[in-house]
Write an enzyme that holds these catalytic residues in place. Structure first.
Site, PDB file in Angstrom:
ATOM      1  N   TYR A   1     -10.982  -3.077  -0.125  1.00 26.24           N
ATOM      2  CA  TYR A   1     -11.940  -2.996   1.239  1.00 26.24           C
ATOM      3  C   TYR A   1     -13.148  -2.469   1.038  1.00 26.24           C
ATOM      4  O   TYR A   1     -14.230  -2.929   1.484  1.00 26.24           O
ATOM      5  CB  TYR A   1     -11.335  -2.614   2.393  1.00 26.24           C
TER       6      TYR A   1
ATOM      7  N   GLU B   1       0.720  -1.282   0.060  1.00 31.05           N
ATOM      8  CA  GLU B   1      -0.020  -0.016  -0.052  1.00 31.05           C
ATOM      9  C   GLU B   1       0.844   1.129   0.135  1.00 31.05           C
ATOM     10  O   GLU B   1       0.858   2.214   0.963  1.00 31.05           O
ATOM     11  CB  GLU B   1      -0.975  -0.096   1.342  1.00 31.05           C
TER      12      GLU B   1
HETATM   13  C1  FCB Z   1      -4.816  -2.384   4.978  1.00 32.70           C
HETATM   14  C2  FCB Z   1      -3.359  -2.819   5.502  1.00 32.70           C
HETATM   15  C3  FCB Z   1      -3.522  -3.972   6.523  1.00 32.70           C
HETATM   16  C4  FCB Z   1      -4.728  -3.609   7.426  1.00 32.70           C
HETATM   17  C5  FCB Z   1      -5.873  -3.395   6.648  1.00 32.70           C
HETATM   18  C6  FCB Z   1      -7.291  -3.438   7.180  1.00 32.70           C
HETATM   19  O1  FCB Z   1      -4.830  -1.130   4.551  1.00 32.70           O
HETATM   20  O2  FCB Z   1      -2.256  -3.005   4.780  1.00 32.70           O
HETATM   21  O3  FCB Z   1      -2.093  -3.808   7.378  1.00 32.70           O
HETATM   22  O4  FCB Z   1      -4.743  -2.826   8.663  1.00 32.70           O
HETATM   23  O5  FCB Z   1      -5.858  -2.379   5.907  1.00 32.70           O
END
Ligand code: FCB
Length: 448
Positions: free
Chosen positions: A296, A166
């Site tokens: 997500y 990320e």
């Molecule tokens: C992402 C991260 C991971 C976790 C998830 C919920 O942004 O890579 O470490 O915190 O979200």
């Protein structure tokens, strides 16, 4: 009955990250990372939580591997704590730190689980931050040295690697929005960090080709999806602009060898400039073997004047959110995958993270997290649709194996399919663990 079925080739996995689960923060020669400093500074993390002990996987890793084994995953994605293996940030390796990962890798392989290593999941050694961190080009060289050392140590056994997790979070969320370590609010710093992360990625890929010629390497950008609120061109443009700094900024340089002009102009209006040195784009655009995607959440994107850098308002599709407040948008997962293929071609994709925050507790020995199962069903159905649409997806890796230290949210926000009691460190498998186990075993699930 409607069923969702996958081919045998699709790999299933679960993911974690070093600072979120290991603990052992001051043990066996580990030096502090920026997350130790940040979390121990008052006001940065909810309830003053920090990763000193976390899930104690530094000591309990064998138990964790047992949970993975019984889950039936093909692979386990974990990250290496740079400051545990190379406490000075460069130079000498710390044998005890290296041993921890060697033991973990051997334990995984002994249980037929393929290790997938992330080199950088945000825990930069503090000693490097003190010298400018990712704002300094010296950190690029330090990362290359660290990456090369890890390839040499583990490349004979570990064939799947991820350079950076990320990069949007490690740059903009951390240096412009100030929410993650090191907690700055400076757009120029964030632009510098983002570029240096990408150059560091490219340099690590170059080193990898020499040391692990038979391995595969990629990176793991995060992305949501903004679907235009309406077909009006102002909503379409606003949605596209809203995606630029997560998608094009981190993908165009890697897959096209250039940064998106429109975003360069947006940054320039804010007096933030890309500092490109000759050869940088060639390094960044080294061919890679796969693209990771952490997905997500998503929303509808509606034009709104005066709303931040991109003049886009994020309107949730409906009122469904997970317990961390992120809108649920499973269709966006399908859309982003199809869009990535249209934009960047046939590059294989691993879903390197997908999962949901629900804070259920243990009741009479079990954790009934039906909402998480529903979220997973919806998203894995979107994944299935994307595969049918021709997106070359190689694997699905669920976030997360364990409840863990959720960065600025501390331990309050639970993403695990295994519940962790942070007082006793006891692990309890949730209903979603059993559901995921059956899904892996049956290569799919009934859609009821
Ligand atoms: C992402 C991260 C991971 C976790 C998830 C919920 O942004 O890579 O470490 O915190 O979200």
């Amino acid at each position: 009955m409607t069923t969702i079925e996958f081919s045998k080739e699709l790999k299933w996995g679960a993911a974690t990250a070093s600072y979120q689960i290991e603990g052992g923060a001051r043990e066996d020669g580990r030096s502090p990372s920026i997350w130790d400093t940040f979390s121990h500074t008052k006001g940065n993390v909810k309830n003053g939580d920090h990763g000193d002990t976390a899930c104690n996987s530094y000591h309990l890793y064998k138990e964790d591997v047992q949970h993975l084994k019984e889950l039936g995953v093909d692979l386990y994605r974990f990250s290496i704590s740079w400051s545990r293996v190379m406490p000075e940030g460069t130079g000498e390796l710390n044998p005890k730190g290296v041993d921890y990962y060697r033991n973990l890798i051997e334990e995984l392989i002994a249980h037929d689980i393929e290790p997938m290593i992330t080199l950088y999941h945000w825990d930069l050694p503090q000693i490097l931050q003190d010298r400018g961190g990712w704002e300094s080009r010296e950190t690029i060289e330090a990362f290359k040295e660290y990456a090369e050392a890890m390839f040499k140590e583990f490349g004979d056994k570990v064939k799947s690697w991820i350079t950076i997790n990320e990069p949007w979070c490690a740059s903009f969320l951390s240096n412009y929005l100030g929410i993650h370590a090191p907690g700055k609010q400076d757009l120029q710093a964030a632009v510098d960090v983002s570029h240096h992360l990408l150059v560091a990625h490219g340099k690590a890929v170059q080193a990898f080709r020499k040391v692990v010629p038979d391995g595969q390497i990629g990176y793991a950008p995060n992305m949501g999806w903004l679907e235009p609120y309406s077909p009006a061109s102002e909503d379409r443009d606003a949605s596209r602009r809203g995606m630029l700094w997560q998608k094009e900024w981190f993908m165009d340089p890697v897959f096209k060898g250039s940064y998106p002009e429109e975003l360069l102009q947006i940054f320039e209006k804010e007096n933030a400039f890309l500092k490109l040195e000759s050869g940088d784009l060639e390094v960044i655009s080294q061919p890679i073997d796969f693209m990771g995607l952490n997905y997500y959440s998503g929303s509808l994107g509606r034009h709104k004047e005066g709303s931040g850098l991109f003049e886009v308002e994020e309107v949730p599709l409906d009122n469904r959110r997970t317990d961390i407040g992120w809108p649920i948008y499973a269709d966006g997962f399908f859309k982003v995958l199809v869009n990535l293929r249209e934009t960047y071609g046939e590059i294989p994709i691993y879903i390197t993270e997908n999962g949901a925050c629900y804070n259920h507790e243990v009741q009479e020995g079990s954790v009934n997290d039906q909402e998480r199962i529903d979220y997973l069903k919806q998203h894995i159905t979107s994944l299935h649709r994307a595969i049918k649409a021709g997106v070359p997806i190689k694997g699905y890796i669920l976030w997360s194996l364990l409840d863990n230290f959720e960065w600025a949210e501390g331990y309050d926000k639970r993403f695990g399919i295994i519940h962790v009691n942070f007082e006793t460190l006891e692990r309890t498998r949730k209903e979603s663990y059993h559901w995921y186990k059956n899904t892996i075993k049956n290569k799919g699930f009934p859609l009821t």
